[in-house]
Design an enzyme around this catalytic site. Structure first.
Site, PDB file in Angstrom:
ATOM      1  CB  SER A 270     -18.566  23.885  11.781  1.00 14.60           C
ATOM      2  OG  SER A 270     -19.144  24.602  12.864  1.00 14.60           O
ATOM      3  NE  ARG A 309     -57.890  21.636 -24.614  1.00 16.65           N
ATOM      4  CZ  ARG A 309     -57.573  22.920 -24.810  1.00 16.65           C
ATOM      5  NH1 ARG A 309     -56.531  23.441 -24.202  1.00 16.65           N
ATOM      6  NH2 ARG A 309     -58.286  23.675 -25.612  1.00 16.65           N
TER       7      ARG A 309
END
Length: 354
Positions: A270, A309
């Site tokens: 941190s 398609r």
């Protein structure tokens, strides 16, 4: 700058996966498409549809051919697919006498879908190896810490005592059958021609398709241009894998929150609180699980192909599946590292596994 966090220069080592990136890059795609064209020529020569000499010329050129990627990209911008530009370039490379025999009876979707299967098959095998590694590490943790007591929780509240083995089984239990399903996944050749009828092959379409599949090491199945179960099944399985790893990550993050239930050899620092060791890998598993859950729904939507398609549904797959594969690769990588980093489960001592 990158639009995708999976290949962003700052984030790729965190959220990306080098093996997935290598399998999905443009160079790998081009090589696999050229492998299709070479195998198609040989299959058609085998059944007397093109001269054997032409097939060997095509195959030889395909191995060595280095198309102009910028020209291919311009072709995609115009045609929506890369194959017309690639086939034009390949025909020019083989010369005018052989050019008519290139790409006979195939359509763009045949080339692109088969290229995808050729690249997914080894990637799935690699994912299986990673799952096996995770399962082995969980088994080692069970051997080291399995008999220790751990408080069970239901609905985020302390419930009844369990053992570490009980918790580990909830992590490993789903992964073994998922690995087996991934190992058994089908990777079929795609070959149907313009409208899926294998027209123009003198009635030998099925035989050519079988020879093409054998040449490429793929399964011989009828064309699946508009039947996208293959893609949806894969996406669903990827979401199940990352979801199962996400459950493990969530548990590990909660165990780390308790303070004395688990110890990890690595974690995230941190900038404001140097004493913290954030469970970054565990949190990442949760995030990737949630990401893939959302993407899986897009592949379900992409199953709706109109008529023979679809361009729209097909393009949606291109937008979705690569990110799901990258997320799965990253999740497996984080899970391997995370299970390896666990030093202690359930107790306050510093006993290490193995």
């Amino acid at each position: 700058m990158s639009l995708s966090p999976f290949d962003n220069a700052l984030l790729r080592d965190f959220l990306g996966d080098a093996e997935v990136e290598a399998a999905l890059c443009a160079e790998a795609d081009i090589r696999a498409m050229l492998a299709f064209e070479a195998a198609l020529a040989r299959a058609e020569a085998l059944h007397g549809l093109i001269p054997a000499e032409a097939a060997e010329t095509i195959a030889t050129v395909c191995v060595q051919f280095q198309p102009d990627v910028a020209a291919l990209a311009r072709g995609v911008a115009s045609d929506g697919v890369v194959v017309p530009a690639l086939v034009r370039a390949l025909r020019a490379a083989v010369g005018p006498e052989v050019a008519p025999h290139v790409h006979r009876g195939a359509t763009s979707q045949d080339v692109i879908d088969t290229s995808l299967m050729l690249r997914l098959k080894p990637l799935a095998a690699r994912f299986c190896t990673r799952l096996g590694s995770i399962l082995a590490q969980l088994a080692a943790l069970d051997a080291a810490f399995g008999e220790r007591a751990l408080m069970g929780h239901t609905r985020m509240q302390a419930a009844l005592p369990i053992t570490v083995s009980d918790r580990l089984r909830s992590w490993s239990g789903p992964l073994a059958p998922l690995m087996l399903r991934l190992d058994r996944l089908s990777f079929p050749v795609q070959f149907g021609g313009a409208v899926g009828t294998l027209e123009g092959l003198e009635g030998k379409g099925a035989q050519v398709r079988a020879a093409l599949a054998a040449e490429l090491g793929l399964e011989d199945t009828p064309q699946w241009h508009s039947t996208r179960t293959v893609i949806a099944d894969l996406g669903h399985l990827l979401a199940l894998i990352t979801g199962s790893l996400g459950k493990m990550g969530q548990d590990i993050a909660l165990l780390a929150q308790a303070g004395d239930d688990i110890a990890l050899s690595s974690g995230g620092g941190s900038s404001a609180m140097p004493h913290k060791q954030n469970p970054v890998g565990a949190e990442t598993l949760v995030a990737l699980a949630r990401f893939n859950a959302v993407q899986a729904s897009a592949l379900q939507l992409a199953m709706v192909h109109e008529q023979e398609r679809s361009g729209a549904a097909w393009t949606l797959e291109w937008l979705t599946l690569p990110h799901m594969l990258a997320a799965t690769g990253a999740a497996l990588r984080h899970a391997e590292a995370l299970t390896l980093s666990i030093l202690r489960l359930g107790g306050a001592d510093d006993t290490r596994p193995g």
